[in-house]
Design a protein around this motif. Structure first.
Motif, PDB file in Angstrom:
ATOM      1  N   GLU A 274       3.642   2.627   9.971  1.00 16.45           N
ATOM      2  CA  GLU A 274       2.746   2.869  11.099  1.00 16.45           C
ATOM      3  C   GLU A 274       3.061   1.980  12.293  1.00 16.45           C
TER       4      GLU A 274
ATOM      5  N   ASP B 250       0.875  -1.173   0.000  1.00 21.47           N
ATOM      6  CA  ASP B 250       0.000   0.000   0.000  1.00 21.47           C
ATOM      7  C   ASP B 250       0.909   1.217   0.000  1.00 21.47           C
ATOM      8  N   ASP B 251       1.200   1.739  -1.188  1.00 22.63           N
ATOM      9  CA  ASP B 251       2.111   2.876  -1.319  1.00 22.63           C
ATOM     10  C   ASP B 251       1.585   4.129  -0.634  1.00 22.63           C
ATOM     11  N   GLU B 252       0.284   4.267  -0.623  1.00 27.09           N
ATOM     12  CA  GLU B 252      -0.319   5.459  -0.016  1.00 27.09           C
ATOM     13  C   GLU B 252      -0.023   5.552   1.477  1.00 27.09           C
ATOM     14  N   VAL B 253      -0.058   4.425   2.164  1.00 27.55           N
ATOM     15  CA  VAL B 253       0.195   4.382   3.606  1.00 27.55           C
ATOM     16  C   VAL B 253       1.669   4.123   3.900  1.00 27.55           C
ATOM     17  N   GLY B 254       2.390   3.575   2.942  1.00 30.67           N
ATOM     18  CA  GLY B 254       3.801   3.262   3.146  1.00 30.67           C
ATOM     19  C   GLY B 254       4.006   1.899   3.780  1.00 30.67           C
TER      20      GLY B 254
END
Length: 137
Positions: free
Chosen positions: A100, A64-68
């Motif tokens: 995260e 998930d590139d958006e969240v890293g």
């Protein structure tokens, strides 16, 4: 005059080793449920075992590139050989790049899963897993 270029590769992931008596899909399903990931089948990691033998270690991956987040579950042990020779007693390897959750938080949650018998943080270079896992960089 000859110059030597020294370059040290530092992986941007934490490498975890897992012992489990369940198969890849069942472990991935438990991890997906626990972390809200979506691990799905990805490329096989090819490892030269010597004497002309190559083993194909199945992997499952969630990115998930958006969240890293980039999580990769790889089968370490096959009857024909292991991916990480320095971690030959472990069934699975997990490459965790998670912005995260810290590695110790992932380890703690994995230890709470019924499907997981044992989890440990590994050094990618000392375990021998770093070179084969570069296919995910």
């Amino acid at each position: 005059m000859l110059h030597t270029l020294e370059w040290e590769y530092v992986p941007d992931y934490e490498l975890l080793g897992i012992s489990s008596s369940v198969g890849c899909h069942r472990l991935a399903w438990a991890m997906n449920r626990a972390f809200d990931w979506h691990l799905k089948a990805d490329v096989d990691v090819l490892v030269d075992q010597g004497r002309g033998k190559t083993t194909a270690h199945p992997s499952m991956r969630f990115v998930d590139d958006e969240v890293g987040v980039a999580i990769t579950l790889v089968l370490n042990r096959l009857p024909e050989g292991t991916l990480a020779k320095g971690a030959s007693s472990l069934d699975f390897l997990v490459m965790a790049n998670h912005h995260e959750l810290a590695a110790h938080e992932i380890i703690a949650k994995l230890r709470s899963l019924d499907e997981v018998s044992f989890v440990i943080a590994l050094d990618p270079e000392e375990s021998g897993a770093m070179e084969p896992l570069t296919c995910f960089d």
